[in-house]
Design an enzyme around this catalytic site. Structure first.
Site, PDB file in Angstrom:
ATOM      1  N   ASP A  30       1.841 -27.663 -25.576  1.00  0.00           N
ATOM      2  CA  ASP A  30       2.962 -27.870 -26.488  1.00  0.00           C
ATOM      3  C   ASP A  30       2.470 -28.374 -27.836  1.00  0.00           C
ATOM      4  O   ASP A  30       1.494 -29.128 -27.900  1.00  0.00           O
ATOM      5  CB  ASP A  30       3.944 -28.907 -25.928  1.00  0.00           C
ATOM      6  CG  ASP A  30       4.863 -28.332 -24.869  1.00  0.00           C
ATOM      7  OD1 ASP A  30       4.529 -27.290 -24.281  1.00  0.00           O
ATOM      8  OD2 ASP A  30       5.913 -28.946 -24.609  1.00  0.00           O
ATOM      9  N   CYS A  55      12.564 -28.948 -28.971  1.00  0.00           N
ATOM     10  CA  CYS A  55      13.316 -29.996 -28.283  1.00  0.00           C
ATOM     11  C   CYS A  55      13.041 -31.361 -28.906  1.00  0.00           C
ATOM     12  O   CYS A  55      12.001 -31.574 -29.544  1.00  0.00           O
ATOM     13  CB  CYS A  55      12.916 -30.065 -26.802  1.00  0.00           C
ATOM     14  SG  CYS A  55      13.213 -28.556 -25.876  1.00  0.00           S
ATOM     15  N   TYR A  91       6.564 -25.649 -10.361  1.00  0.00           N
ATOM     16  CA  TYR A  91       5.763 -26.863 -10.536  1.00  0.00           C
ATOM     17  C   TYR A  91       6.418 -28.083  -9.913  1.00  0.00           C
ATOM     18  O   TYR A  91       5.821 -29.157  -9.860  1.00  0.00           O
ATOM     19  CB  TYR A  91       5.440 -27.114 -12.015  1.00  0.00           C
ATOM     20  CG  TYR A  91       6.620 -27.189 -12.936  1.00  0.00           C
ATOM     21  CD1 TYR A  91       7.284 -28.383 -13.136  1.00  0.00           C
ATOM     22  CD2 TYR A  91       7.061 -26.067 -13.616  1.00  0.00           C
ATOM     23  CE1 TYR A  91       8.367 -28.462 -13.991  1.00  0.00           C
ATOM     24  CE2 TYR A  91       8.150 -26.130 -14.476  1.00  0.00           C
ATOM     25  CZ  TYR A  91       8.800 -27.328 -14.657  1.00  0.00           C
ATOM     26  OH  TYR A  91       9.875 -27.392 -15.503  1.00  0.00           O
ATOM     27  N   ASN A 102      24.264 -31.118 -32.147  1.00  0.00           N
ATOM     28  CA  ASN A 102      24.119 -30.921 -33.590  1.00  0.00           C
ATOM     29  C   ASN A 102      24.603 -32.186 -34.285  1.00  0.00           C
ATOM     30  O   ASN A 102      25.563 -32.826 -33.815  1.00  0.00           O
ATOM     31  CB  ASN A 102      24.975 -29.763 -34.104  1.00  0.00           C
ATOM     32  CG  ASN A 102      24.426 -28.399 -33.730  1.00  0.00           C
ATOM     33  OD1 ASN A 102      23.222 -28.225 -33.585  1.00  0.00           O
ATOM     34  ND2 ASN A 102      25.321 -27.426 -33.580  1.00  0.00           N
ATOM     35  N   HIS A 150      22.412 -27.177 -31.067  1.00  0.00           N
ATOM     36  CA  HIS A 150      21.180 -26.386 -31.104  1.00  0.00           C
ATOM     37  C   HIS A 150      19.903 -27.188 -30.837  1.00  0.00           C
ATOM     38  O   HIS A 150      18.813 -26.622 -30.844  1.00  0.00           O
ATOM     39  CB  HIS A 150      21.053 -25.680 -32.451  1.00  0.00           C
ATOM     40  CG  HIS A 150      22.073 -24.619 -32.663  1.00  0.00           C
ATOM     41  ND1 HIS A 150      23.318 -24.868 -33.199  1.00  0.00           N
ATOM     42  CD2 HIS A 150      22.059 -23.289 -32.374  1.00  0.00           C
ATOM     43  CE1 HIS A 150      24.018 -23.748 -33.261  1.00  0.00           C
ATOM     44  NE2 HIS A 150      23.277 -22.779 -32.761  1.00  0.00           N
ATOM     45  N   GLU A 186       6.855 -25.389 -26.837  1.00  0.00           N
ATOM     46  CA  GLU A 186       5.763 -24.733 -26.126  1.00  0.00           C
ATOM     47  C   GLU A 186       5.049 -23.741 -27.048  1.00  0.00           C
ATOM     48  O   GLU A 186       5.667 -23.056 -27.857  1.00  0.00           O
ATOM     49  CB  GLU A 186       6.293 -23.968 -24.903  1.00  0.00           C
ATOM     50  CG  GLU A 186       7.031 -24.812 -23.888  1.00  0.00           C
ATOM     51  CD  GLU A 186       8.544 -24.822 -24.110  1.00  0.00           C
ATOM     52  OE1 GLU A 186       8.983 -24.516 -25.253  1.00  0.00           O
ATOM     53  OE2 GLU A 186       9.279 -25.136 -23.155  1.00  0.00           O
TER      54      GLU A 186
END
Length: 228
Positions: A30, A55, A91, A102, A150, A186
């Site tokens: 990341d 994120c 995982y 938002n 978002h 990522e």
């Protein structure tokens, strides 16, 4: 200076750091920024060079007094959704997702400028809570944000319970003497997650630090960092 120390210094300067979780887990890298120094240029880099979901991450120690809950826990209260929330990916960990938000002052929420604004305002909320101003933080959050939005909020469960990018990068920010306030995405290649070798080449080309989850965990243990 160790790689972790170099990563901490980069975060303090507002520079990106690349973090590998583990070769035995997601095997993903990341791109990570300290949210207190985010701007739309950095969101653009995350979107263009990393490419994964952008994120915002913080600690469970902040989320709990703010009333933020894991979305899987919220959705599991709806009987029809229980089959969906009871499964985990390969995982093995439960997801870190909480609300998607938002800031009330954005236009649509999706542009680089809009997402940077939402994240800066989230950072203000978390910074207040981290300093003990919980009432002020709650008032800001519940009066100045809309959901869904978002920017997904991720909550660290603490490294004793989960060792994903959320936990590793939140711990990294606290190791740096900063608030638990992180932006991450990522690193992707066409069709797949970016391999570690590709990520290393990207780091070399751009003068960036790449650090592993194992290195972060060792540093956390050596410093006796409280579980965030």
């Amino acid at each position: 200076m160790s790689k972790v120390d170099e990563a901490l210094e980069a975060l303090r300067k507002g520079e990106p750091v690349l973090v590998l979780d583990s070769l035995s887990r997601e095997r993903e890298v990341d791109m990570v920024y300290y949210a207190g120094l985010i701007d739309y240029n950095k969101i653009y880099i995350l979107r263009k060079d990393a490419g994964g979901l952008i994120c915002y991450a913080t600690s469970h120690k902040i989320a709990e007094p703010l009333g933020l809950k894991f979305m899987s826990d919220v959705l599991s209260l709806i009987p029809d959704y229980v089959p969906l929330t009871s499964r985990v990916l390969g995982y093995g960990d439960k997801p870190a997702f909480s609300l998607w938000v938002n800031y009330i002052g954005v236009r649509t929420g999706i542009s680089d400028r809009d997402r940077a604004l939402t994240i800066r305002k989230l950072h203000e909320v978390i910074s207040n809570a981290w300093r003990g101003n919980i009432d002020k933080a709650r008032k800001m959050f519940y009066n100045e944000f809309v959901s869904p939005g978002h920017v997904p909020i991720l909550i660290s469960r603490g490294l004793s319970k989960r060792r994903g990018h959320t936990e590793l990068t939140v711990a990294l920010s606290v190791l740096a003497g900063l608030e638990p306030s992180i932006v991450l995405a990522e690193m992707l290649s066409k069709g797949e997650s970016m391999s570690l070798n590709e990520a290393k080449k990207y780091a070399e080309r751009n003068g960036l630090i790449i650090v592993s989850g194992d290195e972060i965990i060792r540093e956390v243990k050596s410093r006796g960092l409280q579980d965030v």
